[in-house]
Design a protein around this motif. Structure first.
Motif, mmCIF file in Angstrom:
data_model
loop_
_atom_site.group_PDB
_atom_site.id
_atom_site.type_symbol
_atom_site.label_atom_id
_atom_site.label_comp_id
_atom_site.label_asym_id
_atom_site.label_seq_id
_atom_site.Cartn_x
_atom_site.Cartn_y
_atom_site.Cartn_z
ATOM 1 N N SER A 85 37.308 39.715 26.943
ATOM 2 C CA SER A 85 37.078 38.280 26.896
ATOM 3 C C SER A 85 35.629 37.936 27.213
ATOM 4 C CB SER A 85 37.983 37.577 27.907
ATOM 5 O OG SER A 85 39.321 37.902 27.690
ATOM 6 N N THR A 86 35.138 38.495 28.286
ATOM 7 C CA THR A 86 33.763 38.205 28.689
ATOM 8 C C THR A 86 32.780 38.734 27.658
ATOM 9 O OG1 THR A 86 34.445 38.330 30.998
ATOM 10 C CG2 THR A 86 32.095 38.438 30.560
ATOM 11 N N LEU A 87 33.038 39.921 27.142
ATOM 12 C CA LEU A 87 32.173 40.491 26.116
ATOM 13 C C LEU A 87 32.176 39.600 24.869
ATOM 14 C CD1 LEU A 87 30.357 42.782 25.143
ATOM 15 C CD2 LEU A 87 32.422 43.989 24.411
ATOM 16 N N ALA A 88 33.332 39.121 24.474
ATOM 17 C CA ALA A 88 33.423 38.234 23.314
ATOM 18 C C ALA A 88 32.640 36.946 23.552
ATOM 19 C CB ALA A 88 34.875 37.920 23.008
ATOM 20 N N ALA A 89 32.683 36.423 24.768
ATOM 21 C CA ALA A 89 31.944 35.207 25.091
ATOM 22 C C ALA A 89 30.442 35.434 24.985
ATOM 23 C CB ALA A 89 32.312 34.727 26.491
ATOM 24 N N LEU A 90 29.997 36.648 25.243
ATOM 25 C CA LEU A 90 28.572 36.970 25.170
ATOM 26 C C LEU A 90 28.052 37.078 23.739
ATOM 27 C CD1 LEU A 90 28.306 39.600 28.043
ATOM 28 C CD2 LEU A 90 27.453 37.243 28.047
ATOM 29 N N LEU A 91 28.940 37.112 22.770
ATOM 30 C CA LEU A 91 28.502 37.197 21.374
ATOM 31 C C LEU A 91 27.587 36.037 21.001
ATOM 32 C CD1 LEU A 91 31.799 38.335 19.608
ATOM 33 C CD2 LEU A 91 29.702 39.664 19.889
ATOM 34 N N LYS A 92 27.804 34.881 21.620
ATOM 35 C CA LYS A 92 26.957 33.716 21.323
ATOM 36 C C LYS A 92 25.496 33.986 21.648
ATOM 37 C CE LYS A 92 29.295 30.502 23.570
ATOM 38 N NZ LYS A 92 29.777 29.189 24.031
ATOM 39 N N THR A 93 25.239 34.834 22.621
ATOM 40 C CA THR A 93 23.862 35.108 23.028
ATOM 41 C C THR A 93 23.094 35.919 21.984
ATOM 42 O OG1 THR A 93 24.421 37.124 24.257
ATOM 43 C CG2 THR A 93 24.489 35.038 25.474
ATOM 44 N N VAL A 94 23.820 36.543 21.055
ATOM 45 C CA VAL A 94 23.161 37.304 19.983
ATOM 46 C C VAL A 94 23.363 36.639 18.622
ATOM 47 C CG1 VAL A 94 23.169 39.512 21.195
ATOM 48 C CG2 VAL A 94 25.121 38.887 19.762
#
Length: 75
Positions: free
Chosen positions: A1-10
């Motif tokens: 979940s957290t990793l998926a949320a970080l997708l926005k940063t790239v």
């Protein structure tokens, strides 16, 4: 979940199909899903999924449970 949320940063805009409520604390686009039929319906909605660069199912263990329940109920 957290990793998926970080997708926005790239630069990737994810949609999370949340099957267990695990993303409620995250600032993400989400659809709450509580059955196999709801999961399938969400994935089939072109007007929904076409807005995103990635679709994340969280979590797959719950998806498997929903699938098994669906199979048992429809056999």
């Amino acid at each position: 979940s957290t990793l998926a949320a970080l997708l926005k940063t790239v630069g990737i805009n994810p949609l999370i199909l949340d099957l267990d409520g695990g993303t409620k604390h995250l600032d993400v686009s989400r659809v709450d899903v509580s059955s196999w039929a709801m999961l399938r319906a969400a994935l089939k909605k072109k007007e929904l999924v076409s807005q995103f660069n990635a679709i994340v199912v969280d979590d797959l263990t719950k998806a498997e449970e929903y699938c098994c329940t669906h199979i048992v109920q429809t056999i």
